[in-house]
Design an enzyme around this catalytic site. Structure first.
Site, PDB file in Angstrom:
ATOM      1  CB  SER A  77     -25.472 -72.025  47.200  1.00 10.55           C
ATOM      2  OG  SER A  77     -26.010 -73.070  46.388  1.00 10.55           O
ATOM      3  CE  LYS A  98     -25.976 -76.153  47.647  1.00 10.44           C
ATOM      4  NZ  LYS A  98     -26.836 -75.006  46.978  1.00 10.44           N
ATOM      5  CE1 TYR A 133     -28.531 -76.738  50.418  1.00  8.90           C
ATOM      6  CE2 TYR A 133     -31.570 -76.460  49.427  1.00  8.90           C
ATOM      7  CZ  TYR A 133     -29.954 -76.147  49.551  1.00  8.90           C
ATOM      8  OH  TYR A 133     -29.635 -75.771  47.934  1.00  8.90           O
ATOM      9  CE1 TYR A 192     -23.755 -75.538  43.228  1.00 11.15           C
ATOM     10  CE2 TYR A 192     -23.740 -73.294  42.915  1.00 11.15           C
ATOM     11  CZ  TYR A 192     -24.589 -73.203  43.347  1.00 11.15           C
ATOM     12  OH  TYR A 192     -24.058 -73.659  44.566  1.00 11.15           O
ATOM     13  CB  VAL A 224     -29.009 -68.383  43.649  1.00 10.43           C
ATOM     14  CG1 VAL A 224     -28.434 -68.830  42.234  1.00 10.43           C
ATOM     15  CG2 VAL A 224     -29.058 -68.551  45.159  1.00 10.43           C
TER      16      VAL A 224
HETATM   17  O1  DON Z   1     -31.838 -74.427  47.041  1.00  7.82           O
HETATM   18  C1  DON Z   1     -31.964 -73.223  46.342  1.00  7.82           C
HETATM   19  O2  DON Z   1     -31.822 -73.006  45.065  1.00  7.82           O
HETATM   20  C2  DON Z   1     -30.629 -72.613  46.864  1.00  7.82           C
HETATM   21  N1  DON Z   1     -31.170 -72.015  47.977  1.00  7.82           N
HETATM   22  C3  DON Z   1     -29.161 -71.755  46.878  1.00  7.82           C
HETATM   23  C4  DON Z   1     -28.916 -71.743  45.368  1.00  7.82           C
HETATM   24  C5  DON Z   1     -27.442 -71.666  45.006  1.00  7.82           C
HETATM   25  O3  DON Z   1     -27.138 -70.531  45.754  1.00  7.82           O
HETATM   26  C6  DON Z   1     -26.913 -71.731  44.093  1.00  7.82           C
HETATM   27  N2  DON Z   1     -25.699 -70.724  43.444  1.00  7.82           N
HETATM   28  N3  DON Z   1     -24.723 -70.011  43.405  1.00  7.82           N
END
Ligand code: DON
Length: 307
Positions: A66, A69, A190, A242, A260
């Protein structure tokens, strides 16, 4: 801030963060992410003059997840301008999880949750997904001052096979007219962006460029427009962690963004960028040891931007 003092305080914080070893779980909803050593650990701090301290697993490449982002948002703002971007995505935090479909009413709550980043990905210019992704890679290379940025294909394949939630978000955004191009292509971009492989120094360097108002650390080039930096940092402070963003901001006190994969980047404007890497996460998807370490150095290095 003297680099020797920084190193001493970082060593102290690493030591006290050892009590969090073994706490939390690595992300496994993307199966490939469960294949890392859960107790990997590293921290990099890069000052806005380019001086740095690197500790722990400095050569491990992990997926940016993320934290991409932030890059998606920067490129969308540069490509389309803030009026267009914020006609498609909101600016407010949300109490819902990062991959929830709930914070979408007429649009996603903010660009730093999945729905918002899928939206900003739809705004990135390029003839096709390959061209758009290569622009994203170039941006990451440019901002990290490094050519050694990789694409983690196993992570990408693993997420593409399992990401029904993001697929449904992309299709929903398309159905309400927020996404104007092909939903599958947007989802592909994405997920590719989330699968970019980086190390702690590269992410801390990007954080330091943001801390430097978007200027390269040799001061020679404006790599990101100042207005874009201002918007990005404000959104990171409000929404970067978040549904924990408010609590985190109170405890830590500077704009941050988690992924993540286990990394967190933190920006201390005018001073430095920091990247922590420790894959065990809390229920919000934020690295537990990373967060605790940042909380400690916020105090010991006097980094809280509010006091
Ligand atoms: O879209 C997703 O769920 C993952 N590729 C990225 C989510 C993420 O990193 C949330 N962060 N802490």
């Amino acid at each position: 801030m003297n680099i020797k003092t920084i190193e001493e305080k970082l060593d102290d914080a690493i030591l006290s963060s050892k009590k969090y070893i073994g706490i939390g779980e690595v992300a496994s909803y993307i199966p490939e992410l469960a294949n890392v050593d859960a107790d990997n650990f590293g921290v990099a701090l890069v000052k806005t003059n380019g001086e740095m301290v690197l500790k722990g697993d400095k050569d491990i490449k992990f997926s940016i997840q993320s934290i991409s982002k932030v890059i998606d948002l920067i490129i969308a703002l540069e490509d389309r301008g803030k009026e267009k971007v914020f006609s498609k995505v909101g600016m407010e935090p949300t109490e819902y999880k990062f991959n929830s479909i709930r914070p979408i009413s007429d649009r996603a709550a903010n660009p730093l949750i999945n729905a918002g980043a899928i939206t900003t990905c739809s705004l990135i210019k390029g003839a096709d997904v390959d061209e758009k992704f290569s622009r994203v890679m170039e941006k990451v290379k440019n901002l990290s001052n490094s050519k050694d940025i990789v694409f983690l294909e196993e992570v990408y394949n693993s997420e593409m096979k399992t990401t029904d939630i993001n697929r449904s978000i992309a299709y929903y955004l398309k159905s309400i007219g927020i996404i104007e191009n092909n939903a599958d292509d947007v989802l592909d971009l994405y997920v590719r962006n989330c699968s970019i492989g980086v190390d702690i120094k590269q992410l801390a360097w990007i954080a330091a460029v943001l801390a430097n108002g978007g200027k390269s650390l040799d001061g020679k080039e404006q790599l990101i427009d100042k207005e874009v930096v201002k918007i990005t940092l404000a959104l990171m402070a409000a929404c970067g962690m978040y549904e924990e963003s408010g609590k985190y901001l109170i405890e830590v006190g500077f704009p941050s963004k988690s992924g993540v994969g286990g990394a967190i980047i933190a920006i201390i404007p005018g001073k430095c960028g920091v990247c922590t890497y420790s894959p065990r996460l809390d229920k919000s998807g934020n690295s537990i040891r990373g967060k605790e370490l940042l909380k400690e150095i916020s105090q010991t290095l006097d980094l809280n931007i509010f006091i």
